[in-house]
Design a protein around this motif. Structure first.
Motif, PDB file in Angstrom:
ATOM      1  N   ASP A  39       2.043 -18.838  -2.078  1.00  0.00           N
ATOM      2  CA  ASP A  39       2.753 -18.267  -0.928  1.00  0.00           C
ATOM      3  C   ASP A  39       4.108 -17.714  -1.346  1.00  0.00           C
ATOM      4  OD1 ASP A  39       0.682 -18.826   0.774  1.00  0.00           O
ATOM      5  OD2 ASP A  39       1.541 -20.687   1.544  1.00  0.00           O
ATOM      6  N   ALA A  40       4.762 -18.395  -2.313  1.00  0.00           N
ATOM      7  CA  ALA A  40       6.065 -17.912  -2.790  1.00  0.00           C
ATOM      8  C   ALA A  40       5.924 -16.548  -3.464  1.00  0.00           C
ATOM      9  CB  ALA A  40       6.677 -18.925  -3.758  1.00  0.00           C
ATOM     10  N   ASP A  41       4.844 -16.385  -4.261  1.00  0.00           N
ATOM     11  CA  ASP A  41       4.590 -15.093  -4.904  1.00  0.00           C
ATOM     12  C   ASP A  41       4.395 -14.003  -3.851  1.00  0.00           C
ATOM     13  OD1 ASP A  41       4.632 -16.221  -7.468  1.00  0.00           O
ATOM     14  OD2 ASP A  41       2.489 -16.692  -7.391  1.00  0.00           O
ATOM     15  N   LYS A  42       3.620 -14.327  -2.812  1.00  0.00           N
ATOM     16  CA  LYS A  42       3.339 -13.341  -1.766  1.00  0.00           C
ATOM     17  C   LYS A  42       4.602 -12.996  -0.981  1.00  0.00           C
ATOM     18  CE  LYS A  42      -1.423 -14.979  -1.264  1.00  0.00           C
ATOM     19  NZ  LYS A  42      -2.382 -15.699  -0.398  1.00  0.00           N
ATOM     20  N   ASN A  43       5.446 -14.002  -0.722  1.00  0.00           N
ATOM     21  CA  ASN A  43       6.688 -13.738   0.001  1.00  0.00           C
ATOM     22  C   ASN A  43       7.592 -12.799  -0.792  1.00  0.00           C
ATOM     23  OD1 ASN A  43       6.152 -15.290   2.305  1.00  0.00           O
ATOM     24  ND2 ASN A  43       6.903 -17.163   1.353  1.00  0.00           N
ATOM     25  N   LEU A  44       7.686 -13.024  -2.108  1.00  0.00           N
ATOM     26  CA  LEU A  44       8.535 -12.176  -2.942  1.00  0.00           C
ATOM     27  C   LEU A  44       8.043 -10.741  -2.934  1.00  0.00           C
ATOM     28  CD1 LEU A  44      10.925 -12.000  -4.918  1.00  0.00           C
ATOM     29  CD2 LEU A  44       9.322 -12.507  -6.767  1.00  0.00           C
ATOM     30  N   ALA A  45       6.714 -10.581  -2.908  1.00  0.00           N
ATOM     31  CA  ALA A  45       6.123  -9.240  -2.906  1.00  0.00           C
ATOM     32  C   ALA A  45       5.977  -8.662  -1.505  1.00  0.00           C
ATOM     33  CB  ALA A  45       4.751  -9.288  -3.583  1.00  0.00           C
ATOM     34  N   SER A  46       6.466  -9.373  -0.474  1.00  0.00           N
ATOM     35  CA  SER A  46       6.370  -8.929   0.926  1.00  0.00           C
ATOM     36  C   SER A  46       4.922  -8.682   1.336  1.00  0.00           C
ATOM     37  CB  SER A  46       7.207  -7.658   1.158  1.00  0.00           C
ATOM     38  OG  SER A  46       8.571  -7.904   0.895  1.00  0.00           O
ATOM     39  N   LEU A  47       4.033  -9.559   0.905  1.00  0.00           N
ATOM     40  CA  LEU A  47       2.617  -9.427   1.209  1.00  0.00           C
ATOM     41  C   LEU A  47       2.137 -10.591   2.070  1.00  0.00           C
ATOM     42  CD1 LEU A  47       1.195  -8.376  -2.289  1.00  0.00           C
ATOM     43  CD2 LEU A  47       1.445  -6.916  -0.282  1.00  0.00           C
ATOM     44  N   GLY A  48       1.270 -10.282   3.031  1.00  0.00           N
ATOM     45  CA  GLY A  48       0.578 -11.321   3.772  1.00  0.00           C
ATOM     46  C   GLY A  48       1.340 -11.956   4.907  1.00  0.00           C
ATOM     47  N   LYS A  49       2.561 -11.487   5.202  1.00  0.00           N
ATOM     48  CA  LYS A  49       3.319 -12.061   6.317  1.00  0.00           C
ATOM     49  C   LYS A  49       4.136 -10.956   6.986  1.00  0.00           C
ATOM     50  CE  LYS A  49       4.941 -16.185   6.295  1.00  0.00           C
ATOM     51  NZ  LYS A  49       5.682 -17.430   6.021  1.00  0.00           N
ATOM     52  N   TYR A  50       4.107 -10.923   8.310  1.00  0.00           N
ATOM     53  CA  TYR A  50       4.910  -9.932   9.025  1.00  0.00           C
ATOM     54  C   TYR A  50       6.392 -10.177   8.768  1.00  0.00           C
ATOM     55  CZ  TYR A  50       0.942  -8.186  11.733  1.00  0.00           C
ATOM     56  OH  TYR A  50      -0.240  -7.595  12.110  1.00  0.00           O
ATOM     57  N   HIS A  51       7.113  -9.106   8.543  1.00  0.00           N
ATOM     58  CA  HIS A  51       8.549  -9.195   8.311  1.00  0.00           C
ATOM     59  C   HIS A  51       9.190  -7.886   8.759  1.00  0.00           C
ATOM     60  CE1 HIS A  51       6.992  -7.103   4.763  1.00  0.00           C
ATOM     61  NE2 HIS A  51       8.183  -6.524   4.666  1.00  0.00           N
ATOM     62  N   PHE A  52      10.513  -7.889   8.830  1.00  0.00           N
ATOM     63  CA  PHE A  52      11.258  -6.657   9.089  1.00  0.00           C
ATOM     64  C   PHE A  52      12.305  -6.516   7.998  1.00  0.00           C
ATOM     65  CE2 PHE A  52      13.076 -10.090  11.617  1.00  0.00           C
ATOM     66  CZ  PHE A  52      14.436 -10.029  11.347  1.00  0.00           C
ATOM     67  N   ASP A  53      12.730  -5.282   7.732  1.00  0.00           N
ATOM     68  CA  ASP A  53      13.681  -5.017   6.655  1.00  0.00           C
ATOM     69  C   ASP A  53      15.106  -4.996   7.179  1.00  0.00           C
ATOM     70  OD1 ASP A  53      11.414  -4.760   5.171  1.00  0.00           O
ATOM     71  OD2 ASP A  53      11.576  -2.599   4.850  1.00  0.00           O
ATOM     72  N   LEU A  54      16.018  -5.525   6.360  1.00  0.00           N
ATOM     73  CA  LEU A  54      17.431  -5.529   6.707  1.00  0.00           C
ATOM     74  C   LEU A  54      18.256  -5.023   5.528  1.00  0.00           C
ATOM     75  CD1 LEU A  54      18.169  -8.777   8.783  1.00  0.00           C
ATOM     76  CD2 LEU A  54      18.437  -6.406   9.495  1.00  0.00           C
ATOM     77  N   ASP A  55      17.888  -3.873   5.007  1.00  0.00           N
ATOM     78  CA  ASP A  55      18.644  -3.273   3.910  1.00  0.00           C
ATOM     79  C   ASP A  55      19.786  -2.393   4.410  1.00  0.00           C
ATOM     80  OD1 ASP A  55      16.847  -4.452   2.142  1.00  0.00           O
ATOM     81  OD2 ASP A  55      15.511  -2.723   2.199  1.00  0.00           O
ATOM     82  N   ASP A  56      19.768  -2.071   5.702  1.00  0.00           N
ATOM     83  CA  ASP A  56      20.814  -1.220   6.264  1.00  0.00           C
ATOM     84  C   ASP A  56      20.768  -1.353   7.795  1.00  0.00           C
ATOM     85  OD1 ASP A  56      22.875   0.583   6.483  1.00  0.00           O
ATOM     86  OD2 ASP A  56      21.868   2.200   5.403  1.00  0.00           O
TER      87      ASP A  56
END
Length: 323
Positions: free
Chosen positions: A197-214
């Motif tokens: 799961d940690a690998d997938k989280n780092l690659a932004s795979l398999g879990k809904y998320h939103f970006d906060l780069d700006d």
């Protein structure tokens, strides 16, 4: 010996402890990247804290500078109407209908097949994408992704997409006159049965998320090889860029389980994007989205992102700080 089964309260407590431990691990992995962002641009920290809240975002959007309409020439995306794209972004957060010319996506695909990539964002894990299985055996770790970072700038076709005037025009009319290029990256997502799961989280795979780069962002994505249900298609939750449950604003995490997200936006809100090589789409990445884990075929994807703040030198190619 008598074994006593835990009651429901105990089970709930154990589940909460496990969940909190997972949250802390996810935050800890990103701390070096956050510290690097703050050192490079101290204004990143207030953005990261406040831009997840709807009142602060709405206030920032009021500062969008108007843009004068002009005719776009010399674009590779024939037949695309900028206003149609902007209208779709404002209502759904997503527009799908950009198509790369065949020679463009074929040139990029040929370039990356003969260029070494970096596994799991880590420059120590360098390998040829055609030798993925051998690389996993050599390094002894599952390789979920392969990124090119600045190497992609040696590909003329990738630069042509990055500099296409229609993309810049769409970004300016959606984000405001301050819009500027802040990301260009190309990467593989590989099928692997060993990823944690940690690998997938780092690659932004398999879990809904939103970006906060700006504060305000827009991302164009292009499939450089065909993508079907087994190739890890991108998924976007329509309308989630305009509203946000309070619990998803008052948390440091950007990733959330599917059931949490769909309880707010509805089971019919996700759009799964599949298509032939060259398919392009653009989204407001503050909306919930995810890349799914490929089941049988690697996915090759390009991203061109626009924002309103000075671009980060490191994040321009999507590179976190790995410790």
């Amino acid at each position: 010996m008598t074994v006593t089964k835990p009651d429901k309260a105990d089970a709930a407590s154990l589940e909460a402890i496990a969940r909190n431990g997972s949250i802390l691990r996810r935050i800890a992995v990103r701390i070096p990247t956050y510290l690097s962002d703050i050192r490079e641009n101290p204004a990143w920290l207030p953005m990261f804290v406040l831009a997840r809240t709807m009142p602060a975002r709405r206030l920032h959007w009021r500062g969008a500078k108007p843009v004068r309409a002009k005719k776009v020439q010399d674009t590779m995306f024939a037949g695309v109407n900028r206003q149609d794209v902007v209208d779709a972004l404002q209502s759904d957060g997503l527009f799908s209908g950009l198509v790369l010319p065949k020679f463009i996506h074929e040139e990029i695909a040929a370039f990356v097949r003969c260029t070494p990539c970096f596994g799991n964002f880590d420059r120590r894990l360098e390998f040829m994408p055609t030798e993925h299985e051998q690389a996993e055996a050599r390094f002894g770790v599952p390789l979920l992704s392969g990124h090119y970072f600045e190497r992609i700038l040696a590909c003329k076709a990738a630069l042509a997409i990055q500099n296409d005037p229609l993309l810049t025009d769409i970004a300016a009319h959606y984000l405001g006159g301050q819009a500027k290029l802040i990301t260009t990256r190309v990467w593989w997502s590989f099928p692997t049965g060993q990823a944690s799961d940690a690998d997938k989280n780092l690659a932004s795979l398999g879990k809904y998320h939103f970006d906060l780069d700006d504060w305000r962002m827009l991302k164009f994505f292009f499939y450089l090889l065909p993508v079907d249900e087994g190739t890890g298609p991108h998924v976007y939750v329509r309308g989630s860029h305009k509203r946000r449950a309070l619990k998803h604003q008052l948390t440091l995490l950007v990733g959330h389980p599917a059931e949490e997200v769909l309880d707010v936006y509805g089971e019919q809100s996700p759009v799964t994007l599949t298509g032939e090589a060259g398919l392009g789409f653009v989204e407001d990445p503050f909306g919930f989205h995810m890349g799914t884990v490929p089941a049988h075929t690697p996915r090759l994807m390009m991203e061109v992102g626009f924002g309103v703040s000075p671009p980060s030198r490191r994040r321009f190619h999507g590179e976190p700080v790995i410790r």
